[in-house]
Design a protein around this motif. Structure first.
Motif, PDB file in Angstrom:
ATOM      1  N   VAL A   1      16.563 -43.730  46.111  1.00  0.00           N
ATOM      2  CA  VAL A   1      17.023 -42.731  47.080  1.00  0.00           C
ATOM      3  C   VAL A   1      17.674 -41.557  46.373  1.00  0.00           C
ATOM      4  CG1 VAL A   1      18.558 -42.348  49.049  1.00  0.00           C
ATOM      5  CG2 VAL A   1      17.298 -44.498  48.850  1.00  0.00           C
ATOM      6  N   ARG A   2      18.447 -41.832  45.329  1.00  0.00           N
ATOM      7  CA  ARG A   2      19.097 -40.750  44.586  1.00  0.00           C
ATOM      8  C   ARG A   2      18.051 -39.845  43.922  1.00  0.00           C
ATOM      9  NH1 ARG A   2      21.841 -43.677  41.648  1.00  0.00           N
ATOM     10  NH2 ARG A   2      23.753 -43.719  42.884  1.00  0.00           N
ATOM     11  N   LYS A   3      16.986 -40.445  43.387  1.00  0.00           N
ATOM     12  CA  LYS A   3      15.928 -39.641  42.776  1.00  0.00           C
ATOM     13  C   LYS A   3      15.221 -38.778  43.814  1.00  0.00           C
ATOM     14  CE  LYS A   3      14.963 -42.737  38.892  1.00  0.00           C
ATOM     15  NZ  LYS A   3      13.952 -43.621  38.248  1.00  0.00           N
ATOM     16  N   LYS A   4      14.994 -39.341  45.013  1.00  0.00           N
ATOM     17  CA  LYS A   4      14.356 -38.565  46.074  1.00  0.00           C
ATOM     18  C   LYS A   4      15.218 -37.371  46.474  1.00  0.00           C
ATOM     19  CE  LYS A   4      10.618 -41.048  46.878  1.00  0.00           C
ATOM     20  NZ  LYS A   4       9.243 -40.486  46.768  1.00  0.00           N
ATOM     21  N   ILE A   5      16.540 -37.579  46.552  1.00  0.00           N
ATOM     22  CA  ILE A   5      17.445 -36.482  46.917  1.00  0.00           C
ATOM     23  C   ILE A   5      17.436 -35.408  45.847  1.00  0.00           C
ATOM     24  CG2 ILE A   5      19.860 -35.894  47.334  1.00  0.00           C
ATOM     25  CD1 ILE A   5      20.211 -38.626  48.619  1.00  0.00           C
ATOM     26  N   GLU A   6      17.481 -35.812  44.574  1.00  0.00           N
ATOM     27  CA  GLU A   6      17.444 -34.831  43.491  1.00  0.00           C
ATOM     28  C   GLU A   6      16.116 -34.072  43.474  1.00  0.00           C
ATOM     29  OE1 GLU A   6      18.208 -37.051  39.992  1.00  0.00           O
ATOM     30  OE2 GLU A   6      20.338 -37.379  40.433  1.00  0.00           O
ATOM     31  N   LEU A   7      15.012 -34.784  43.747  1.00  0.00           N
ATOM     32  CA  LEU A   7      13.712 -34.118  43.798  1.00  0.00           C
ATOM     33  C   LEU A   7      13.652 -33.112  44.934  1.00  0.00           C
ATOM     34  CD1 LEU A   7      10.814 -33.880  42.743  1.00  0.00           C
ATOM     35  CD2 LEU A   7      10.189 -35.789  44.240  1.00  0.00           C
ATOM     36  N   LYS A   8      14.248 -33.458  46.081  1.00  0.00           N
ATOM     37  CA  LYS A   8      14.260 -32.532  47.203  1.00  0.00           C
ATOM     38  C   LYS A   8      15.080 -31.293  46.882  1.00  0.00           C
ATOM     39  CE  LYS A   8      15.393 -32.229  52.122  1.00  0.00           C
ATOM     40  NZ  LYS A   8      15.969 -32.940  53.298  1.00  0.00           N
ATOM     41  N   LYS A   9      16.246 -31.472  46.245  1.00  0.00           N
ATOM     42  CA  LYS A   9      17.058 -30.317  45.854  1.00  0.00           C
ATOM     43  C   LYS A   9      16.307 -29.439  44.858  1.00  0.00           C
ATOM     44  CE  LYS A   9      21.555 -32.542  46.582  1.00  0.00           C
ATOM     45  NZ  LYS A   9      22.822 -32.989  45.917  1.00  0.00           N
ATOM     46  N   TYR A  10      15.604 -30.087  43.912  1.00  0.00           N
ATOM     47  CA  TYR A  10      14.839 -29.315  42.939  1.00  0.00           C
ATOM     48  C   TYR A  10      13.729 -28.524  43.620  1.00  0.00           C
ATOM     49  CZ  TYR A  10      11.315 -28.401  39.358  1.00  0.00           C
ATOM     50  OH  TYR A  10      10.377 -27.803  38.566  1.00  0.00           O
ATOM     51  N   SER A  11      13.054 -29.151  44.589  1.00  0.00           N
ATOM     52  CA  SER A  11      11.962 -28.471  45.291  1.00  0.00           C
ATOM     53  C   SER A  11      12.487 -27.300  46.104  1.00  0.00           C
ATOM     54  CB  SER A  11      11.234 -29.456  46.203  1.00  0.00           C
ATOM     55  OG  SER A  11      10.701 -30.534  45.457  1.00  0.00           O
ATOM     56  N   GLU A  12      13.649 -27.487  46.763  1.00  0.00           N
ATOM     57  CA  GLU A  12      14.216 -26.387  47.539  1.00  0.00           C
ATOM     58  C   GLU A  12      14.634 -25.236  46.630  1.00  0.00           C
ATOM     59  OE1 GLU A  12      17.360 -28.191  49.647  1.00  0.00           O
ATOM     60  OE2 GLU A  12      16.068 -29.152  51.158  1.00  0.00           O
ATOM     61  N   THR A  13      15.226 -25.544  45.481  1.00  0.00           N
ATOM     62  CA  THR A  13      15.600 -24.491  44.540  1.00  0.00           C
ATOM     63  C   THR A  13      14.371 -23.780  43.997  1.00  0.00           C
ATOM     64  OG1 THR A  13      17.540 -25.797  43.915  1.00  0.00           O
ATOM     65  CG2 THR A  13      16.917 -23.998  42.460  1.00  0.00           C
ATOM     66  N   LEU A  14      13.303 -24.542  43.705  1.00  0.00           N
ATOM     67  CA  LEU A  14      12.076 -23.956  43.192  1.00  0.00           C
ATOM     68  C   LEU A  14      11.446 -23.029  44.218  1.00  0.00           C
ATOM     69  CD1 LEU A  14       9.954 -23.911  40.915  1.00  0.00           C
ATOM     70  CD2 LEU A  14       8.861 -25.857  42.027  1.00  0.00           C
ATOM     71  N   GLU A  15      11.405 -23.449  45.481  1.00  0.00           N
ATOM     72  CA  GLU A  15      10.821 -22.603  46.518  1.00  0.00           C
ATOM     73  C   GLU A  15      11.647 -21.338  46.710  1.00  0.00           C
ATOM     74  OE1 GLU A  15       8.038 -22.885  48.033  1.00  0.00           O
ATOM     75  OE2 GLU A  15       7.516 -24.796  47.093  1.00  0.00           O
ATOM     76  N   PHE A  16      12.970 -21.435  46.606  1.00  0.00           N
ATOM     77  CA  PHE A  16      13.807 -20.254  46.746  1.00  0.00           C
ATOM     78  C   PHE A  16      13.565 -19.275  45.598  1.00  0.00           C
ATOM     79  CE2 PHE A  16      17.783 -18.065  45.651  1.00  0.00           C
ATOM     80  CZ  PHE A  16      18.012 -17.367  46.832  1.00  0.00           C
ATOM     81  N   ASN A  17      13.534 -19.789  44.378  1.00  0.00           N
ATOM     82  CA  ASN A  17      13.289 -18.909  43.228  1.00  0.00           C
ATOM     83  C   ASN A  17      11.892 -18.283  43.289  1.00  0.00           C
ATOM     84  OD1 ASN A  17      15.814 -19.485  42.175  1.00  0.00           O
ATOM     85  ND2 ASN A  17      15.069 -21.185  40.920  1.00  0.00           N
ATOM     86  N   ARG A  18      10.927 -19.047  43.777  1.00  0.00           N
ATOM     87  CA  ARG A  18       9.575 -18.503  43.900  1.00  0.00           C
ATOM     88  C   ARG A  18       9.518 -17.414  44.970  1.00  0.00           C
ATOM     89  NH1 ARG A  18       5.232 -22.970  44.800  1.00  0.00           N
ATOM     90  NH2 ARG A  18       5.649 -23.283  42.575  1.00  0.00           N
ATOM     91  N   ALA A  19      10.224 -17.637  46.088  1.00  0.00           N
ATOM     92  CA  ALA A  19      10.230 -16.622  47.145  1.00  0.00           C
ATOM     93  C   ALA A  19      10.942 -15.350  46.712  1.00  0.00           C
ATOM     94  CB  ALA A  19      10.880 -17.189  48.407  1.00  0.00           C
ATOM     95  N   MET A  20      11.965 -15.496  45.882  1.00  0.00           N
ATOM     96  CA  MET A  20      12.699 -14.321  45.397  1.00  0.00           C
ATOM     97  C   MET A  20      12.049 -13.671  44.194  1.00  0.00           C
ATOM     98  SD  MET A  20      15.164 -14.025  47.532  1.00  0.00           S
ATOM     99  CE  MET A  20      16.194 -12.826  46.681  1.00  0.00           C
ATOM    100  N   GLY A  21      10.956 -14.263  43.678  1.00  0.00           N
ATOM    101  CA  GLY A  21      10.276 -13.694  42.525  1.00  0.00           C
ATOM    102  C   GLY A  21      11.044 -13.843  41.230  1.00  0.00           C
ATOM    103  N   LEU A  22      11.810 -14.935  41.101  1.00  0.00           N
ATOM    104  CA  LEU A  22      12.635 -15.138  39.911  1.00  0.00           C
ATOM    105  C   LEU A  22      11.943 -15.978  38.843  1.00  0.00           C
ATOM    106  CD1 LEU A  22      16.054 -15.848  41.678  1.00  0.00           C
ATOM    107  CD2 LEU A  22      15.202 -13.673  40.767  1.00  0.00           C
ATOM    108  N   LEU A  23      10.717 -16.455  39.103  1.00  0.00           N
ATOM    109  CA  LEU A  23      10.004 -17.281  38.142  1.00  0.00           C
ATOM    110  C   LEU A  23       9.086 -16.412  37.294  1.00  0.00           C
ATOM    111  CD1 LEU A  23       8.961 -20.322  40.378  1.00  0.00           C
ATOM    112  CD2 LEU A  23      10.933 -20.139  38.871  1.00  0.00           C
TER     113      LEU A  23
END
Length: 235
Positions: free
Chosen positions: A177-199
């Motif tokens: 469960v802890r790994k799933k939560i960390e993966l979800k946080k990583y995915s949300e951060t990745l989508e935010f950075n991608r939407a802002m054009g920071l990658l």
């Protein structure tokens, strides 16, 4: 409040509403769901439900030595309590307003405190109220107050120590469960950075590789920026 009072007033309001609807020539049996919900008593807070469970849990744990069948009776009672609470929420009160919560809040501290208190009360009942422990397990015919005090302190410390060891050894969240939560946080951060054009290009390629199915990752690595850079350096 007193159990049954909100249900009684809800039935009384429904009765007056049906009588008023009949006077206006309307069919009271086909009222919309929102009107039927409005006639019910509002569901204030789950405080009374938590309090009921906490009181039951306290009596069950603090006096388990005096009445060992208490947990079994509490289990049977809770089976019916679940259905009764569901009927109360669906038919006996207005639809509760949904509120987000990570846990049960301060009630967790209440439950844990009751567990620690129950260790002391059960040890005290076993050592100071009854002599069965000394006669059956220690083979003592005459039990002095000193024996009772020493046995109480030893039992209480051993059980509390075991509780603390188990509490710190078993995590609140399983590893998966802890790994799933960390993966979800990583995915949300990745989508935010991608939407802002920071990658940049390399990060975008790595993110696309991680999100791709396993069968397509090898092909993506062959055409990736790192492979292209290495191939360009070859004369």
């Amino acid at each position: 409040g007193i159990p049954g009072i909100p249900w009684f007033f809800a039935r009384l309001r429904a009765c007056f509403s049906r009588r008023a609807a009949r006077k206006l020539g309307e069919d009271a049996s086909v009222l919309p769901l929102a009107d039927r919900q409005f006639q019910l008593a509002p569901y204030e807070t789950p405080f009374a439900d938590y309090r009921e469970i906490a009181i039951q849990f306290g009596y069950m744990t603090m006096f388990a030595v005096a009445f060992p069948f208490g947990p079994a009776l509490s289990f049977i009672n809770n089976i019916f309590e679940i259905r009764l609470d569901a009927i109360k929420l669906v038919r006996g009160s207005q639809r509760p307003v949904a509120r987000g919560a990570q846990n049960i809040g301060s009630w967790q501290l209440v439950m844990e405190s009751l567990v620690f208190i129950s260790v002391v009360t059960n040890a005290g009942i076993s050592c100071f109220v009854s002599s069965t422990l000394f006669e059956n397990y220690f083979a003592l015919q005459e039990v002095t107050n000193f024996n009772r005090r020493v046995t109480f302190i030893v039992i209480e410390h051993i059980v509390l120590g075991l509780m603390l060891i188990i509490k710190f050894m078993i995590p609140d969240l399983p590893g998966l469960v802890r790994k799933k939560i960390e993966l979800k946080k990583y995915s949300e951060t990745l989508e935010f950075n991608r939407a802002m054009g920071l990658l940049d290009k390399d990060e975008e390629h790595i993110a696309a590789h991680d999100e791709a199915p396993l069968g397509e990752r090898s092909n993506m690595l062959v055409g990736g920026p790192a492979m292209s850079a290495s191939s360009a350096s070859i004369p």
